[in-house]
Design a protein around this motif. Structure first.
Motif, short mmCIF file in Angstrom:
data_model
loop_
_atom_site.label_atom_id
_atom_site.label_comp_id
_atom_site.label_asym_id
_atom_site.label_seq_id
_atom_site.Cartn_x
_atom_site.Cartn_y
_atom_site.Cartn_z
N GLU A 3 -11.89 16.96 1.73
CA GLU A 3 -11.31 17.38 3.01
C GLU A 3 -10.85 16.16 3.80
O GLU A 3 -11.60 15.20 3.97
N ILE A 4 -9.62 16.19 4.28
CA ILE A 4 -9.07 15.09 5.07
C ILE A 4 -9.27 15.41 6.55
O ILE A 4 -8.95 16.50 7.01
N THR A 5 -9.81 14.44 7.28
CA THR A 5 -9.96 14.57 8.72
C THR A 5 -8.82 13.81 9.38
O THR A 5 -8.73 12.58 9.23
N TRP A 6 -7.93 14.53 10.05
CA TRP A 6 -6.74 13.93 10.66
C TRP A 6 -7.01 13.53 12.11
O TRP A 6 -7.64 14.28 12.86
N GLU A 7 -6.51 12.36 12.50
CA GLU A 7 -6.59 11.91 13.89
C GLU A 7 -5.46 12.56 14.68
O GLU A 7 -4.55 13.17 14.11
N GLU A 8 -5.49 12.40 15.98
CA GLU A 8 -4.40 12.89 16.83
C GLU A 8 -3.11 12.19 16.44
O GLU A 8 -3.12 11.03 16.04
N PRO A 9 -1.96 12.87 16.56
CA PRO A 9 -0.69 12.25 16.20
C PRO A 9 -0.35 11.04 17.07
O PRO A 9 -0.68 11.01 18.26
N PHE A 10 0.27 10.05 16.47
CA PHE A 10 0.82 8.90 17.18
C PHE A 10 2.32 9.12 17.24
O PHE A 10 2.96 9.33 16.21
N CYS A 11 2.88 9.12 18.44
CA CYS A 11 4.31 9.35 18.62
C CYS A 11 4.92 8.18 19.37
O CYS A 11 4.52 7.88 20.49
N ALA A 12 5.87 7.50 18.75
CA ALA A 12 6.61 6.44 19.42
C ALA A 12 7.80 7.08 20.13
O ALA A 12 8.20 8.20 19.80
N GLU A 13 8.36 6.40 21.09
CA GLU A 13 9.48 6.94 21.84
C GLU A 13 10.66 7.24 20.93
O GLU A 13 11.17 6.37 20.24
N GLY A 14 11.09 8.50 20.91
CA GLY A 14 12.27 8.89 20.15
C GLY A 14 12.11 8.87 18.64
O GLY A 14 13.08 8.98 17.92
N ASN A 15 10.89 8.73 18.15
CA ASN A 15 10.67 8.65 16.71
C ASN A 15 9.78 9.80 16.25
O ASN A 15 9.21 10.52 17.05
N ASN A 16 9.66 9.95 14.95
CA ASN A 16 8.75 10.94 14.39
C ASN A 16 7.31 10.62 14.77
O ASN A 16 6.94 9.46 14.91
N CYS A 17 6.52 11.66 14.88
CA CYS A 17 5.09 11.48 15.10
C CYS A 17 4.42 11.43 13.73
O CYS A 17 4.83 12.13 12.80
N PHE A 18 3.40 10.62 13.61
CA PHE A 18 2.67 10.58 12.35
C PHE A 18 1.18 10.64 12.63
O PHE A 18 0.73 10.41 13.75
N ARG A 19 0.42 10.98 11.60
CA ARG A 19 -1.03 11.11 11.73
C ARG A 19 -1.70 10.30 10.62
O ARG A 19 -1.19 10.19 9.51
N ILE A 20 -2.86 9.79 10.97
CA ILE A 20 -3.70 9.06 10.02
C ILE A 20 -4.92 9.93 9.73
O ILE A 20 -5.46 10.56 10.64
N GLY A 21 -5.34 9.94 8.50
CA GLY A 21 -6.52 10.70 8.13
C GLY A 21 -7.40 9.92 7.19
O GLY A 21 -6.97 8.95 6.56
N THR A 22 -8.65 10.34 7.10
CA THR A 22 -9.60 9.76 6.16
C THR A 22 -10.40 10.88 5.51
O THR A 22 -10.49 11.98 6.06
N ASP A 23 -10.96 10.59 4.35
CA ASP A 23 -11.85 11.56 3.71
C ASP A 23 -13.25 10.96 3.64
O ASP A 23 -13.45 9.78 3.98
#
Length: 63
Positions: A3-23
């Motif tokens: 199971e991957i535990t995802w952190e809150e999304p990181f969103c830069a101005e005007g860019n895609n948001c991405f998420r980091i996860g760990t198992d």
């Protein structure tokens, strides 16, 4: 797969948001927010280096 535990999304101005996860085994994952089923997995160190470059504005086009 663990199971991957995802952190809150990181969103830069005007860019895609991405998420980091760990198992529970300590593996790290990165995905575009909302598309977590399509992720890249690598060591924490490699993903940390990628994130630092993205935050510095050097690699935002990769996502």
């Amino acid at each position: 797969m663990a199971e991957i535990t995802w952190e809150e999304p990181f969103c830069a101005e005007g860019n895609n948001c991405f998420r980091i996860g760990t198992d529970p085994e300590g593996n790290a994952y990165i995905a575009v927010a909302g598309q977590e089923e399509h992720f890249v997995a690598d060591s924490r160190e490699a993903l940390r280096a990628l994130i630092l470059e993205i935050k510095a504005g050097k690699a935002d086009h990769l996502l």
